[in-house]
Design a protein around this motif. Structure first.
Motif, PDB file in Angstrom:
ATOM      1  N   ASP A  51       9.250   5.686  -3.190  1.00  0.00           N
ATOM      2  CA  ASP A  51       8.815   4.954  -4.396  1.00  0.00           C
ATOM      3  C   ASP A  51       7.478   5.469  -4.927  1.00  0.00           C
ATOM      4  N   ASP A  53       6.741   6.958  -7.515  1.00  0.00           N
ATOM      5  CA  ASP A  53       6.553   6.712  -8.948  1.00  0.00           C
ATOM      6  C   ASP A  53       6.008   5.318  -9.225  1.00  0.00           C
ATOM      7  N   ASN A  54       6.057   4.448  -8.223  1.00  0.00           N
ATOM      8  CA  ASN A  54       5.555   3.080  -8.397  1.00  0.00           C
ATOM      9  C   ASN A  54       4.248   2.840  -7.649  1.00  0.00           C
ATOM     10  N   LYS A 220       1.597  -1.145  -5.147  1.00  0.00           N
ATOM     11  CA  LYS A 220       2.957  -0.760  -5.526  1.00  0.00           C
ATOM     12  C   LYS A 220       3.403  -1.717  -6.617  1.00  0.00           C
ATOM     13  N   PRO A 223       9.556  -1.804  -9.892  1.00  0.00           N
ATOM     14  CA  PRO A 223      10.208  -0.695 -10.609  1.00  0.00           C
ATOM     15  C   PRO A 223      10.293  -0.972 -12.110  1.00  0.00           C
TER      16      PRO A 223
END
Length: 767
Positions: A51, A53-54, A220, A223
């Motif tokens: 993850d 990208d987050n 985090k 999404p």
């Protein structure tokens, strides 16, 4: 298949020329490949996280007065958790602090482990893999995780889970899990993960919203969340955690925002500089290697002209000739890349780059390089060879193709001039950094950070440091000793400076030290004296300037700090940080960095200092180091870049010389009749050498101009990474041009002398 067999025979038949091509390709492409893979490796940092990208880094921007803003990733500890608590978009958050090498005991073993302090959401947020244990166990303060390599190193085949580690203050920790080692392309490193609460209870760190900005935060997001939306919401959540209005009224403004974790490494000034220089080197190396191959191929056309004429006379088309040459080139490139792979495997077997080289994702880099090389090295000389007419069977030489050869030489000479000028600029900047007057004595002062005392009680710290200073002072070469909270090379901490109405003016560097500090480190007092009690301060020249004091600053008040009793010459942090306003005052907590000034720093004197430390504090793992040595290590980054360029430019010169020697040999063969006639009529070898050199004059001059201009603008770009830097003097480019001319002259002179050994009458008979 017949074409391939013929190509193989041609490769073997022209083995001398082809061996030169292979050596050129192997040298140039090995360096190019390693450079491009190194760039890809640097740009891959932190992209392995699940993850990714987050995942985002928490940044802070705060005012430093006069509309100046300072941006940093160091924040107050609770900030990430507050984001998670207040915003639905933040699904997880963690606070991290990498801190030192605590000493541990386990049974009869004693060892140091690089520690990283985290909260209980570290694994959940960043996704690092656990080999054994449960991540929620980090919520217990006495639990720790160790890396797989540390487990193997200190426990062998024994399962370390359940083992107890004890620190010097007898604090005990239980190993409850093992985590996979941090990847080499990670900003995180460490062998033991400890709950962050221990930083507060054992080492006395502040963990709150109003200070203690020595932590790093990561969050985090859910999404699909736009981080800019989160950034817009952040200013509105801080009111429930601290009195925002009070700080804003005082002029202290700060803004938190998120940036992607996957770009945080390449966002640093040093890494951007490294990638920029590597990219310049890689592209230059690739171009020169490629065009050198083309030059060698073009120079060999004369020798192959009659063979091509025979093929044409027997019915071969130009396309078929081109195809045969393409097969030859692909064989040579394939053979060269086989050698390159073997070299990389042999040299990089234990390096992180080796594993990265084998990553299928990066095979595209290799394939792209092969494609570019093949396209250029086949097309240009292949078309020239294919254009040789059938009538060439009756002639010894063909038209010189001299225009093409001059262009190819121009590219190579320009590249060499460019790189040599860049290397001069790099080492000039390094020499400037190494000889910078930093405002204090680095050559005769040694320092040590007494990390083992961090776990001791305050009274014990004071007693041990006083005892250590007394014992050190007994050594005949020791002149003075002093303590401070940190080394001047660390940049010191931030100190917010306000006016009498509590309005923020600027942020200074705060130095907390004992009264002997200025004398021990040799700061030059320009006015007044050193501080010797609380509420007395010493400032530097830039501090006085920023305060707007035009009269005598002695006796002036600095709100919250005290009265100015002295002014020192501006100290310089580094070529990256430059000169900053600085204020010196008495320490707030016990300073654990010890400084010793000596008549001379030698290996023997440092050994004696360390022996005294071991006698007074037996478990201290740190050692004295000369400040000059530490400073040079901090600037070694510039030297490393310089050495990389030296290695690259050495190979570039060798590659260029191969092409130049081929050009000279072809020129002499092409003009063999003219040279023979000249020698028959009394011309000396020096006359022929002058003739060959004259044919290179215009090409060399144009190349020097192109290379120097390109180096000037590139040098300006590179120097932008430094706050303190050299001036690009014309002498730099004159020196670079002279070096290039000397290289060209020596190579041409030697090759021409060698080829002129033949009897001129024999050359005329061949004609």
């Amino acid at each position: 298949m017949n074409d391939l067999k013929y190509a193989l025979r041609q490769v073997l038949r022209g083995r001398n020329n082809n061996l030169t091509k292979i050596i050129s390709l192997v040298f140039g492409l090995t360096i190019s490949l390693v450079i491009f893979i190194t760039i890809a490796f640097q740009m891959s940092y932190d992209k392995f996280h699940p993850d990714v990208d987050n995942l985002y880094v928490v940044n802070c921007q705060f005012n430093a007065g006069e509309d100046k803003r300072i941006e940093t990733t160091q924040i107050s500890g609770p900030i990430p958790y507050a984001m998670m608590e207040s915003l639905d978009e933040v699904v997880s958050a963690t606070t991290v602090r990498q801190f030192g090498y605590p000493n541990f005991k386990s049974g009869d073993q004693q060892f140091s482990l690089k520690a990283i302090f985290v909260d209980s959401l570290f694994f959940k947020t960043l996704g690092f893999e656990i080999s054994k244990g449960k991540e929620e166990l980090l919520a217990i303060q006495s639990n720790v995780f160790i890396s797989e390599s540390a487990a193997e190193r200190y426990f062998g085949e024994k399962d370390p889970v359940g083992e107890v580690l004890r620190m010097e203050n007898e604090t005990s920790f239980t190993i409850v899990g093992i985590f996979k080692d941090f990847p080499p392309n990670s900003q995180f490193s460490g062998d033991i993960i400890m709950p962050i609460r221990n930083l507060l209870d054992i080492w006395g760190f502040y963990y709150g919203f109003e200070g203690g900005d020595s932590f790093f935060g990561y969050v985090k997001l859910a999404p699909g969340t736009d981080p800019e939306i989160v950034n817009e919401k952040l200013p509105g959540i801080w009111h429930k955690y601290w009195d925002v209005e009070k700080y804003e009224e005082a002029g202290y403004l700060q803004r938190y925002y998120l940036t992607p974790l996957k770009t945080s490494h390449t966002g640093s000034k040093e890494i951007r500089l490294l990638i920029t220089i590597l990219a310049i080197l890689g592209v230059t190396m690739l171009l020169i290697t490629t065009f050198n191959y083309v030059l060698l191929s073009v120079s060999a056309i004369n020798r192959r002209a009659r063979t091509v004429g025979v093929h044409k006379f027997c019915g071969s088309s130009s396309a078929h000739i081109f195809k045969l040459f393409a097969w030859e080139t692909l064989i040579l490139i394939g053979f060269s890349f086989t050698i390159i792979v073997l070299i990389i495997v042999a040299l990089g077997n234990n390096a992180p780059l080796f594993d990265y080289f084998l990553n299928l994702k990066n095979i595209s880099i290799v394939l792209l390089i092969i494609l570019v090389i093949s396209a250029i090295t086949i097309t240009i000389p292949g078309l020239m060879l294919a254009s040789v007419p059938a009538k060439q069977i009756y002639q010894k030489v063909i038209s010189s193709k001299r225009g093409w050869k001059q262009v190819l030489l121009l590219v190579q000479f320009s590249g060499i001039a460019f790189i040599i000028n860049i290397i001069i600029i790099t080492f000039a900047q390094y020499h400037f950094a190494m000889n910078l007057d930093v405002g204090y004595n680095m050559d005769n002062v040694a320092q040590i950070e007494l990390r083992s005392l961090m776990v001791r009680e305050e009274e014990e710290q004071i007693l041990l440091i006083q005892t250590l200073q007394q014992e050190l002072s007994r050594l005949p070469f020791v002149e003075h000793t002093a303590t401070a909270e940190m080394s001047p090379l660390d940049g010191y901490g931030g100190a917010g400076i306000t006016d009498s109405n509590h309005n923020t003016l600027f942020t200074a560097r705060g130095v907390h030290a004992d009264p002997n500090y200025l004398q021990t480190l040799g700061y030059e007092l320009l006015a007044g004296r050193s501080f010797n009690k609380k509420r007395e301060v010493v400032v530097n020249e830039l501090f006085v300037e920023k305060m707007g004091w035009t009269d005598n600053p002695i006796g002036k008040e600095v709100p919250r700090y005290g009265t100015v009793v002295g002014v020192v010459k501006n100290p310089i942090g580094s070529v990256f940080r430059g000169i900053l306003p600085t204020i010196f005052s008495m320490p707030i907590v016990n300073p654990l960095t010890l400084f010793v000034s000596m008549s001379e720093v030698t290996t023997e004197s440092l050994t004696q200092l360390n022996q005294v430390v071991q006698e007074v504090i037996p478990n201290e793992a740190e050692r004295f180091i000369c400040i000059r040595t530490a400073y040079n290590s901090g600037n070694q980054f510039i030297a490393v870049i310089g050495y990389m360029i030296v290695a690259a430019v050495t190979l570039l010169i060798l590659i260029t010389l191969m092409g130049l020697l081929g050009f000279v040999a072809d020129e002499i063969r092409r003009r063999s009749k003219e040279i023979a006639i000249r020698k028959v009529f009394g011309a000396e070898s020096s006359d022929v050498i002058r003739m060959v050199l004259n044919s290179l004059v215009i090409t060399t001059l144009i190349a020097l101009i192109i290379g120097s201009v390109a180096a000037f603008f590139t040098g300006r770009l590179l120097l932008q990474f430094f706050l303190l830097k050299i001036t690009l003097s014309p002498l730099i480019f004159v020196a670079g041009s002279v070096i290039v001319c000397v290289i060209i002259f020596i190579a041409t002179w030697l090759k021409t002398r060698l080829m002129l050994r033949n009897n001129p009458l024999e050359n005329l008979q061949k004609e």
